[in-house]
Scaffold this active site. Structure first.
Site, mmCIF file in Angstrom:
data_model
loop_
_atom_site.group_PDB
_atom_site.id
_atom_site.type_symbol
_atom_site.label_atom_id
_atom_site.label_comp_id
_atom_site.label_asym_id
_atom_site.label_seq_id
_atom_site.Cartn_x
_atom_site.Cartn_y
_atom_site.Cartn_z
ATOM 1 N N GLU A 1 -5.570 -4.836 10.587
ATOM 2 C CA GLU A 1 -4.690 -3.960 10.493
ATOM 3 C C GLU A 1 -5.032 -3.220 11.842
ATOM 4 O OE1 GLU A 1 -2.617 -2.987 6.717
ATOM 5 O OE2 GLU A 1 -4.199 -1.623 7.115
ATOM 6 N N ASN B 1 0.847 -1.092 -0.001
ATOM 7 C CA ASN B 1 -0.123 0.071 -0.097
ATOM 8 C C ASN B 1 0.956 1.239 0.103
ATOM 9 O OD1 ASN B 1 -1.730 1.970 0.549
ATOM 10 N ND2 ASN B 1 -2.189 1.529 2.563
ATOM 11 N N LYS C 1 -0.087 4.197 -0.302
ATOM 12 C CA LYS C 1 -0.632 5.414 0.216
ATOM 13 C C LYS C 1 -0.430 6.496 -0.880
ATOM 14 C CE LYS C 1 0.481 3.746 4.881
ATOM 15 N NZ LYS C 1 0.032 3.595 6.051
ATOM 16 N N GLU D 1 -7.051 4.512 7.462
ATOM 17 C CA GLU D 1 -6.757 6.113 7.361
ATOM 18 C C GLU D 1 -8.045 6.577 6.637
ATOM 19 O OE1 GLU D 1 -3.024 5.614 5.211
ATOM 20 O OE2 GLU D 1 -2.241 4.834 7.187
ATOM 21 N N GLY E 1 2.088 2.448 10.781
ATOM 22 C CA GLY E 1 2.887 3.631 10.542
ATOM 23 C C GLY E 1 3.513 3.879 11.926
ATOM 24 N N HIS F 1 -9.667 0.908 4.515
ATOM 25 C CA HIS F 1 -8.339 1.204 5.313
ATOM 26 C C HIS F 1 -8.743 2.110 6.521
ATOM 27 C CE1 HIS F 1 -4.191 2.497 6.076
ATOM 28 N NE2 HIS F 1 -3.868 1.470 5.375
HETATM 29 C C1 PEP Z 1 -0.836 0.046 5.706
HETATM 30 O O1 PEP Z 1 -1.027 1.139 5.320
HETATM 31 O O2 PEP Z 1 -1.920 -0.710 5.328
HETATM 32 C C2 PEP Z 1 0.226 -0.118 6.719
HETATM 33 C C3 PEP Z 1 0.209 -1.525 7.392
HETATM 34 O O3 PEP Z 1 1.186 0.503 7.085
HETATM 35 P P1 PEP Z 1 2.620 0.458 7.686
HETATM 36 O O4 PEP Z 1 3.119 -0.821 7.108
HETATM 37 O O5 PEP Z 1 3.520 1.518 7.345
HETATM 38 O O6 PEP Z 1 2.267 0.335 9.341
#
Ligand code: PEP
Length: 250
Positions: free
Chosen positions: A168, A10, A12, A98, A174, A96
């Site tokens: 997640e 991903n 982003k 975010e 992040g 997601h």
């Molecule tokens: C994501 O954006 O789905 C994610 C898991 O980000 P990160 O790996 O940076 O924690």
């Protein structure tokens, strides 16, 4: 039947089309003939076409990071599943954290998008996961059950078959904090158990549940060793081709 792991990047809101193209040039040799896992890159909308063209013939899939739950219409700024299909996208990330946090997505809107993605044969990667306050309040299971039920409302086992779920935990995204393999496995069991109740044992057994949250080259092997973990959704560590290549080759 064993579940084929899926490892998805991903990106982003990073990378211009030129940067995306450069990444693919560096990345493909790192995963040439890689058959153990399904590998998918999810760039932003403006880079989808160049990435789709660049991966042609490599076996790497390309997904969008979002889509709208209508085929067409007066929805300024949105992208339809038909448009994604037409350019050759194969996957789409839905819900997601975010998007839930900054763009007001809810289980209901994710449910509508999920139905539409399944209808148009895009493989949905549906994200669920608790925030830190929920984990600390002992509410992780409750949240995962609510989200799983919410996103799957009105979907049959036959329809849901291609779906992928990504667990997640929001506190791990992040932040550099990764769920331990045990914490992730426990959450995956909760999700799989609920899918079994809703859609039956066969669908639950075949469902791929990915872990996402600060997956890096140095923790991917331990996470992927868990029977319950069927792949990874990788954010930050997928932005660099070498780093994501190492994760895919855990
Ligand atoms: C994501 O954006 O789905 C994610 C898991 O980000 P990160 O790996 O940076 O924690």
């Amino acid at each position: 039947m064993p579940r084929k792991p899926l490892i998805a990047a991903n990106w982003k809101m990073y990378k211009t089309p030129a940067q995306a193209q450069e990444y693919v040039k560096l990345f493909l040799p790192l995963v040439a003939n890689h058959e153990r896992d399904e590998v998918v890159l999810c760039p932003s909308f403006t880079s989808l076409s160049v990435v789709i063209a660049a991966v042609t013939g490599s076996g790497v899939g390309v997904g969008a990071q979002n889509m709208y739950s209508a085929e067409e219409g007066a929805f300024t700024g949105e992208t339809s599943p038909l448009m994604l299909k037409a350019i050759g996208a194969t996957h789409v990330i839905l819900g997601h954290s975010e998007r839930r946090q900054y763009f007001a997505e809810t289980d209901e809107s994710v449910n509508r998008k999920l139905k539409m993605a399944l209808k148009h044969e895009l493989t949905p990667i549906v994200c669920v996961g608790e925030v830190l306050a929920e984990r600390e309040a002992g509410k992780t299971e409750e949240v995962l059950l609510r989200q799983t039920r919410g996103v799957l409302a009105g979907i049959t086992a036959a329809e849901a078959a291609p779906m992928v779920i990504a667990y997640e935990p929001v506190w791990a995204i992040g932040t550099g904090k990764t769920a331990t393999p045990q914490i992730a496995s426990e959450a995956h069991r909760v999700i799989r158990g609920e899918v079994e109740k809703l859609l039956g044992a066969e669908t639950a057994a075949a469902l791929r549940i990915l872990y996402g949250g600060s997956v890096k080259p140095d923790n991917a092997t331990a996470l992927m060793a868990e029977e319950e973990i069927d792949g990874a959704l990788v954010g930050g560590a997928s932005l660099d081709a070498q780093s994501f290549g190492k994760i895919v080759n855990y």
